[in-house]
Design a protein around this motif. Structure first.
Motif: not given
Length: 236
Positions: A194-216
């Motif tokens: 994903m890429g965005f034009t400006a700050p301000g977007m929240l990404v919300i994932l299931p709790r089980a995806a925490l490790a993958r979120a941190l890696a990203g």
């Protein structure tokens, strides 16, 4: 001007005063071993048998019992009332990443304030944990190695455009804004870029995806950090 910064080579667990199970705190500390409490979060830490390494906030909610248990040099009082205790901590912690617990719920206004602080300081790699979800401010560019079928919700806190691959429903060309188009309950079909034009977007994932979120987030292209007391400029 920010008077003092908590710098850590270790990831930080940031504990607020909201509802947090002891097991959830212990799990967070295994990933982020330095414990910082936001004001009344110090009381929760002491009751859980943990002494925070630092306590930051206006300190109006810290009990006498907690003050007696925690060494006085660990307190950092920030008297101003323009920001929440969560934001006071967020701008003063420099660490590889921050795991924040006790800020989302049960009060809706506290949860909204946390989301507001996240998107106002998107250069901080901070993930807010809830019972079922993880939420963070989207960096400029992000790759998430998600399993097919993982829920990916995008909630704009400002007017934003973006592009993505690996999502079931494309987001390119959409005019995201909090009073218009949002992107809840999209689904990953595999790794997501994903890429965005400006700050301000929240990404919300299931709790089980925490490790993958941190890696990203560790590999993401971040937004430029704002100077002390300033928020990053936003796109129109």
């Amino acid at each position: 001007m920010i008077a003092e910064i908590v710098q850590s080579s270790l990831p930080v667990t940031l504990l607020g005063a909201g509802a947090v199970r002891t097991a959830a705190l212990e799990a967070a500390l295994r990933l982020a071993p330095l414990l910082v409490a936001a004001d009344g979060g110090a009381n929760k830490a002491v009751r859980a048998g943990r002494l925070p390494d630092r306590v930051i906030g206006d300190l109006d909610s810290v009990t006498a019992a907690s003050r007696a248990a925690i060494p006085p040099e660990r307190f950092l009082r920030v008297a101003e009332q323009e920001t929440t205790d969560f934001e006071k901590c967020l701008v003063r912690i420099e660490a590889p990443h921050i795991l924040a617990l006790g800020f989302a719920g049960p009060r809706a206004d506290h949860t909204l304030a946390a989301w507001n602080a996240l998107v106002r300081h998107p250069a901080r790699r901070c993930v807010v944990l809830t019972e079922k979800d993880v939420a963070f401010a989207a960096p400029r560019r992000l790759t998430l190695d998600l399993r097919p079928g993982t829920r990916v919700s995008l909630f704009p806190m400002a007017r934003i455009a973006g592009e993505a691959s690996g999502l079931r429903w494309p987001i390119g060309g959409l005019d995201f804004r909090p009073d218009g188009r949002i992107g809840t309950s999209n689904l990953a079909e595999g790794p997501v870029e994903m890429g965005f034009t400006a700050p301000g977007m929240l990404v919300i994932l299931p709790r089980a995806a925490l490790a993958r979120a941190l890696a990203g987030l560790r590999q993401a292209t971040a937004w430029p950090a704002a100077g002390p007391g300033r928020s990053p400029a936003r796109g129109g």
